[in-house]
Design a protein around this motif. Structure first.
Motif, PDB file in Angstrom:
ATOM      1  N   LEU A   1     -36.867  30.132 -18.687  1.00  0.00           N
ATOM      2  CA  LEU A   1     -38.038  30.117 -17.811  1.00  0.00           C
ATOM      3  C   LEU A   1     -39.103  31.105 -18.303  1.00  0.00           C
ATOM      4  O   LEU A   1     -40.291  30.782 -18.391  1.00  0.00           O
ATOM      5  N   ARG A   2     -38.652  32.300 -18.630  1.00  0.00           N
ATOM      6  CA  ARG A   2     -39.580  33.339 -19.090  1.00  0.00           C
ATOM      7  C   ARG A   2     -40.207  32.975 -20.422  1.00  0.00           C
ATOM      8  O   ARG A   2     -41.381  33.246 -20.659  1.00  0.00           O
ATOM      9  N   THR A   3     -39.411  32.383 -21.300  1.00  0.00           N
ATOM     10  CA  THR A   3     -39.953  31.987 -22.606  1.00  0.00           C
ATOM     11  C   THR A   3     -41.022  30.922 -22.411  1.00  0.00           C
ATOM     12  O   THR A   3     -42.099  30.983 -23.009  1.00  0.00           O
ATOM     13  N   GLN A   4     -40.739  29.956 -21.518  1.00  0.00           N
ATOM     14  CA  GLN A   4     -41.695  28.875 -21.239  1.00  0.00           C
ATOM     15  C   GLN A   4     -43.000  29.432 -20.684  1.00  0.00           C
ATOM     16  O   GLN A   4     -44.084  29.014 -21.084  1.00  0.00           O
ATOM     17  N   GLN A   5     -42.886  30.426 -19.776  1.00  0.00           N
ATOM     18  CA  GLN A   5     -44.080  30.978 -19.130  1.00  0.00           C
ATOM     19  C   GLN A   5     -44.838  31.965 -20.020  1.00  0.00           C
ATOM     20  O   GLN A   5     -46.061  31.936 -20.097  1.00  0.00           O
TER      21      GLN A   5
ATOM     22  N   ASP B   1     -30.768  31.027 -27.540  1.00  0.00           N
ATOM     23  CA  ASP B   1     -31.493  29.902 -28.138  1.00  0.00           C
ATOM     24  C   ASP B   1     -32.799  30.369 -28.802  1.00  0.00           C
ATOM     25  O   ASP B   1     -33.756  29.606 -28.893  1.00  0.00           O
ATOM     26  N   GLY B   2     -32.858  31.619 -29.212  1.00  0.00           N
ATOM     27  CA  GLY B   2     -34.091  32.147 -29.798  1.00  0.00           C
ATOM     28  C   GLY B   2     -35.131  32.507 -28.752  1.00  0.00           C
ATOM     29  O   GLY B   2     -36.280  32.768 -29.081  1.00  0.00           O
ATOM     30  N   GLY B   3     -34.734  32.546 -27.475  1.00  0.00           N
ATOM     31  CA  GLY B   3     -35.675  32.832 -26.387  1.00  0.00           C
ATOM     32  C   GLY B   3     -35.739  34.307 -26.028  1.00  0.00           C
ATOM     33  O   GLY B   3     -35.108  35.148 -26.661  1.00  0.00           O
ATOM     34  N   LEU B   4     -36.521  34.618 -24.992  1.00  0.00           N
ATOM     35  CA  LEU B   4     -36.748  36.008 -24.583  1.00  0.00           C
ATOM     36  C   LEU B   4     -35.617  36.541 -23.711  1.00  0.00           C
ATOM     37  O   LEU B   4     -34.802  35.787 -23.184  1.00  0.00           O
ATOM     38  N   ASP B   5     -35.588  37.880 -23.542  1.00  0.00           N
ATOM     39  CA  ASP B   5     -34.613  38.543 -22.678  1.00  0.00           C
ATOM     40  C   ASP B   5     -34.713  38.070 -21.229  1.00  0.00           C
ATOM     41  O   ASP B   5     -35.808  37.783 -20.740  1.00  0.00           O
ATOM     42  N   PHE B   6     -33.571  38.069 -20.556  1.00  0.00           N
ATOM     43  CA  PHE B   6     -33.551  37.843 -19.096  1.00  0.00           C
ATOM     44  C   PHE B   6     -33.842  39.176 -18.396  1.00  0.00           C
ATOM     45  O   PHE B   6     -33.673  40.241 -18.989  1.00  0.00           O
TER      46      PHE B   6
ATOM     47  N   ARG C   1     -44.186  32.771 -23.504  1.00  0.00           N
ATOM     48  CA  ARG C   1     -44.335  32.483 -24.935  1.00  0.00           C
ATOM     49  C   ARG C   1     -44.176  30.990 -25.189  1.00  0.00           C
ATOM     50  O   ARG C   1     -43.197  30.548 -25.800  1.00  0.00           O
ATOM     51  N   PRO C   2     -45.163  30.203 -24.704  1.00  0.00           N
ATOM     52  CA  PRO C   2     -45.074  28.746 -24.893  1.00  0.00           C
ATOM     53  C   PRO C   2     -44.898  28.352 -26.361  1.00  0.00           C
ATOM     54  O   PRO C   2     -44.227  27.364 -26.646  1.00  0.00           O
ATOM     55  N   ASP C   3     -45.447  29.159 -27.278  1.00  0.00           N
ATOM     56  CA  ASP C   3     -45.277  28.854 -28.713  1.00  0.00           C
ATOM     57  C   ASP C   3     -43.814  28.929 -29.120  1.00  0.00           C
ATOM     58  O   ASP C   3     -43.299  28.062 -29.822  1.00  0.00           O
ATOM     59  N   LEU C   4     -43.117  29.971 -28.646  1.00  0.00           N
ATOM     60  CA  LEU C   4     -41.687  30.134 -28.933  1.00  0.00           C
ATOM     61  C   LEU C   4     -40.883  29.022 -28.282  1.00  0.00           C
ATOM     62  O   LEU C   4     -39.940  28.483 -28.859  1.00  0.00           O
ATOM     63  N   PHE C   5     -41.258  28.681 -27.042  1.00  0.00           N
ATOM     64  CA  PHE C   5     -40.531  27.681 -26.272  1.00  0.00           C
ATOM     65  C   PHE C   5     -40.533  26.332 -27.000  1.00  0.00           C
ATOM     66  O   PHE C   5     -39.516  25.653 -27.084  1.00  0.00           O
ATOM     67  N   LEU C   6     -41.689  25.986 -27.560  1.00  0.00           N
ATOM     68  CA  LEU C   6     -41.820  24.731 -28.311  1.00  0.00           C
ATOM     69  C   LEU C   6     -40.870  24.713 -29.506  1.00  0.00           C
ATOM     70  O   LEU C   6     -40.188  23.719 -29.756  1.00  0.00           O
ATOM     71  N   LYS C   7     -40.795  25.845 -30.229  1.00  0.00           N
ATOM     72  CA  LYS C   7     -39.902  25.939 -31.397  1.00  0.00           C
ATOM     73  C   LYS C   7     -38.442  25.818 -30.965  1.00  0.00           C
ATOM     74  O   LYS C   7     -37.629  25.212 -31.650  1.00  0.00           O
ATOM     75  N   MET C   8     -38.109  26.433 -29.781  1.00  0.00           N
ATOM     76  CA  MET C   8     -36.731  26.358 -29.285  1.00  0.00           C
ATOM     77  C   MET C   8     -36.330  24.905 -29.070  1.00  0.00           C
ATOM     78  O   MET C   8     -35.250  24.484 -29.461  1.00  0.00           O
ATOM     79  N   GLN C   9     -37.220  24.141 -28.430  1.00  0.00           N
ATOM     80  CA  GLN C   9     -36.965  22.732 -28.135  1.00  0.00           C
ATOM     81  C   GLN C   9     -36.648  21.965 -29.417  1.00  0.00           C
ATOM     82  O   GLN C   9     -35.631  21.305 -29.534  1.00  0.00           O
ATOM     83  N   THR C  10     -37.570  22.103 -30.423  1.00  0.00           N
ATOM     84  CA  THR C  10     -37.399  21.325 -31.647  1.00  0.00           C
ATOM     85  C   THR C  10     -36.162  21.757 -32.412  1.00  0.00           C
ATOM     86  O   THR C  10     -35.442  20.920 -32.933  1.00  0.00           O
ATOM     87  N   SER C  11     -35.859  23.074 -32.452  1.00  0.00           N
ATOM     88  CA  SER C  11     -34.701  23.500 -33.235  1.00  0.00           C
ATOM     89  C   SER C  11     -33.395  23.083 -32.555  1.00  0.00           C
ATOM     90  O   SER C  11     -32.417  22.786 -33.233  1.00  0.00           O
TER      91      SER C  11
END
Ligand code: 9D3
Length: 256
Positions: A232-236, A191-196, A238-248
């Motif tokens: 979880l990691r993206t939210q913690q 979803d455009g998020g960070l590695d696990f 890279r909150p900026d990335l997390f916001l974009k993930m939500q909207t996209s």
């Protein structure tokens, strides 16, 4: 499939050994029956209009530092373009690496790769040094301007190599495991998020065990855990990335 072709215009071609001589980019260049990518440098110094090889001069209007002159850059670009035609490419795309450009991300890197491969274009990567390049040659030849982020480098070469590395590793045959790029950070599958987080032997290190689910053999559960960790990691981190993930993801739901 067409080959990925890079022609750099740089005063320091040896810098590119960082990608021609190491790692998967090197393997994709040398250890294949057919190279997955090609690289050639064009040195403005070879096109200097003086015997000493100077290609820079002082800025009109004053100011400190030197400016790269238009003519040696133009000659380098034209030589690279001619070479593309002679090597049966349909044409060239001239990119100037500069702090004024569009900032790179996984999306525009993949789009650029797709563009040059489908249209069979050679890429010309113009790398500046000193305080910059005469605006007139930029206006004549540059089709796209790319930055790697909002900080100041001492030249365009490292930026060009970052672009090249990121494109090369997306080539289907460049990675050892063909699906390695599928679960990359920023990939569609995450979803455009960070590695696990990842683990290897031993099972216990300084008293910390590998998460139990990874030893379970339950592939469904493992995939779910990894996606959840990625979110979880993206939210913690890279909150900026997390916001974009939500909207996209909302947008793609609306479209369907
Ligand atoms: C911001 C400084 N500039 C005004 C005085 C002069 C300048 C110095 C050094 C302009 C460019 C450079 C070298 N940088 C690049 O060639 C470059 C770059 C970068 O510095 N940051 C992010 N992406 C890139 S892509 C190429």
């Amino acid at each position: 499939m067409n080959v990925l072709r890079f022609d750099t215009i740089s005063l320091f071609p040896q810098m590119f050994e960082a990608i021609t001589n190491f790692g998967i980019t090197s393997k994709a260049l040398h250890k294949m029956s057919e190279p997955l990518w090609q690289w050639q440098n064009w040195n403005p110094r070879d096109y200097a209009n003086n015997r000493l090889g100077y290609i820079d001069d002082r800025p009109y209007g004053g100011g400190c530092g030197m400016i790269m002159q238009a003519e040696p850059i133009e000659k380098s670009i034209l030589a690279a373009k001619q070479n593309h035609i002679n090597s049966n490419f349909a044409g060239s795309l001239v990119i100037y690496l500069s702090p004024q450009g569009e900032v790179l991300n996984q999306n525009n890197i993949a789009n650029l790769l797709n563009l040059v491969l489908t249209k069979n274009l050679g890429l010309i990567l113009l790398c500046g040094r000193y305080e910059g390049i005469d605006e007139r040659v930029l206006n004549l030849y540059v089709e796209k301007e790319i930055s790697i982020g909002d900080y100041v480098l001492s030249g365009g070469e490292l930026a060009a190599m970052i672009l090249m590395d990121a494109m090369i590793r997306l080539l289907p045959k460049a990675l050892n495991h063909q699906d390695s790029a599928v679960l990359d950070s920023f990939s569609e599958e995450l979803d455009g998020g960070l590695d696990f987080p990842q683990y290897t032997r031993p099972e216990v290190f300084h008293g910390e065990r590998v998460p139990e689910v990874l030893l379970s053999g339950n592939h469904q559960a493992i995939l779910q855990w990894r996606l959840q960790q990625s979110r979880l990691r993206t939210q913690q981190k890279r909150p900026d990335l997390f916001l974009k993930m939500q909207t996209s993801s909302k947008n793609s739901k609306n479209k369907n």
